[in-house]
Design a protein around this motif. Structure first.
Motif, PDB file in Angstrom:
ATOM      1  N   PHE A  17       0.787  -1.065   0.068  1.00 25.79           N
ATOM      2  CA  PHE A  17      -0.070   0.093   0.079  1.00 25.79           C
ATOM      3  C   PHE A  17       0.861   1.310  -0.103  1.00 25.79           C
ATOM      4  O   PHE A  17       0.663   2.328  -0.687  1.00 25.79           O
ATOM      5  CB  PHE A  17      -0.785   0.020   1.113  1.00 25.79           C
ATOM      6  N   ALA A  20       2.418   1.769  -3.405  1.00 25.01           N
ATOM      7  CA  ALA A  20       1.629   2.085  -4.302  1.00 25.01           C
ATOM      8  C   ALA A  20       1.275   3.764  -4.157  1.00 25.01           C
ATOM      9  O   ALA A  20       0.762   4.506  -5.207  1.00 25.01           O
ATOM     10  CB  ALA A  20       0.332   1.245  -4.295  1.00 25.01           C
ATOM     11  N   ARG A  21       0.958   4.234  -3.016  1.00 23.17           N
ATOM     12  CA  ARG A  21       0.585   5.415  -2.713  1.00 23.17           C
ATOM     13  C   ARG A  21       1.714   6.398  -3.012  1.00 23.17           C
ATOM     14  O   ARG A  21       1.512   7.410  -3.534  1.00 23.17           O
ATOM     15  CB  ARG A  21       0.126   5.453  -1.248  1.00 23.17           C
ATOM     16  N   ASP A  24       1.480   6.711  -6.687  1.00 24.63           N
ATOM     17  CA  ASP A  24       0.459   7.232  -7.419  1.00 24.63           C
ATOM     18  C   ASP A  24       0.569   8.682  -7.091  1.00 24.63           C
ATOM     19  O   ASP A  24       0.102   9.664  -7.966  1.00 24.63           O
ATOM     20  CB  ASP A  24      -0.676   6.912  -6.629  1.00 24.63           C
ATOM     21  N   TYR A  38      -2.390   2.144  -9.946  1.00 26.94           N
ATOM     22  CA  TYR A  38      -2.024   2.203  -8.488  1.00 26.94           C
ATOM     23  C   TYR A  38      -2.999   2.315  -7.127  1.00 26.94           C
ATOM     24  O   TYR A  38      -2.912   1.899  -6.410  1.00 26.94           O
ATOM     25  CB  TYR A  38      -1.066   3.393  -8.358  1.00 26.94           C
ATOM     26  N   THR A  39      -4.160   3.083  -7.868  1.00 27.60           N
ATOM     27  CA  THR A  39      -5.251   3.295  -6.911  1.00 27.60           C
ATOM     28  C   THR A  39      -5.935   1.889  -6.794  1.00 27.60           C
ATOM     29  O   THR A  39      -6.451   1.625  -5.559  1.00 27.60           O
ATOM     30  CB  THR A  39      -6.334   4.134  -7.677  1.00 27.60           C
ATOM     31  N   GLN A  42      -3.851   0.018  -4.192  1.00 27.04           N
ATOM     32  CA  GLN A  42      -4.140   0.371  -3.180  1.00 27.04           C
ATOM     33  C   GLN A  42      -5.470  -0.015  -2.483  1.00 27.04           C
ATOM     34  O   GLN A  42      -5.525  -0.385  -1.204  1.00 27.04           O
ATOM     35  CB  GLN A  42      -4.189   1.897  -2.939  1.00 27.04           C
ATOM     36  N   VAL A  46      -5.514  -2.425   1.048  1.00 26.55           N
ATOM     37  CA  VAL A  46      -6.578  -2.109   2.108  1.00 26.55           C
ATOM     38  C   VAL A  46      -7.299  -3.016   2.588  1.00 26.55           C
ATOM     39  O   VAL A  46      -7.513  -3.666   3.765  1.00 26.55           O
ATOM     40  CB  VAL A  46      -7.239  -0.731   1.840  1.00 26.55           C
TER      41      VAL A  46
END
Length: 71
Positions: A17, A20-21, A24, A38-39, A42, A46
């Motif tokens: 996560f 990827a954040r 992003d 990438y969203t 994420q 989660v």
């Protein structure tokens, strides 16, 4: 899955996560499109963290989760 494996998987999902954040939020030149969503990564990370946290609670408490409709 034992406690150690659950903690390792939870840490791995957290790292995925965070990576990827970071990707992003990276600034891109106008007109460049990212090929990796990438969203969505994420969101999956989660959801994985939430499932692993629920599993961790059942491991620590010793009471298995039965759900709403269990008898």
């Amino acid at each position: 899955m034992d406690l150690l494996t659950t903690l390792i998987a939870l840490a791995a999902a957290g790292l995925v996560f965070a990576f990827a954040r970071r990707q992003d939020r990276k600034e891109r030149l106008p007109g460049n499109v990212t090929l990796i969503p990438y969203t969505m990564i994420q969101i999956f990370a989660v959801v994985t963290c939430l499932v692993l946290l629920a599993h961790l609670v059942t491991l620590v408490s010793g009471v298995p989760f039965k759900g709403r409709f269990a008898g």
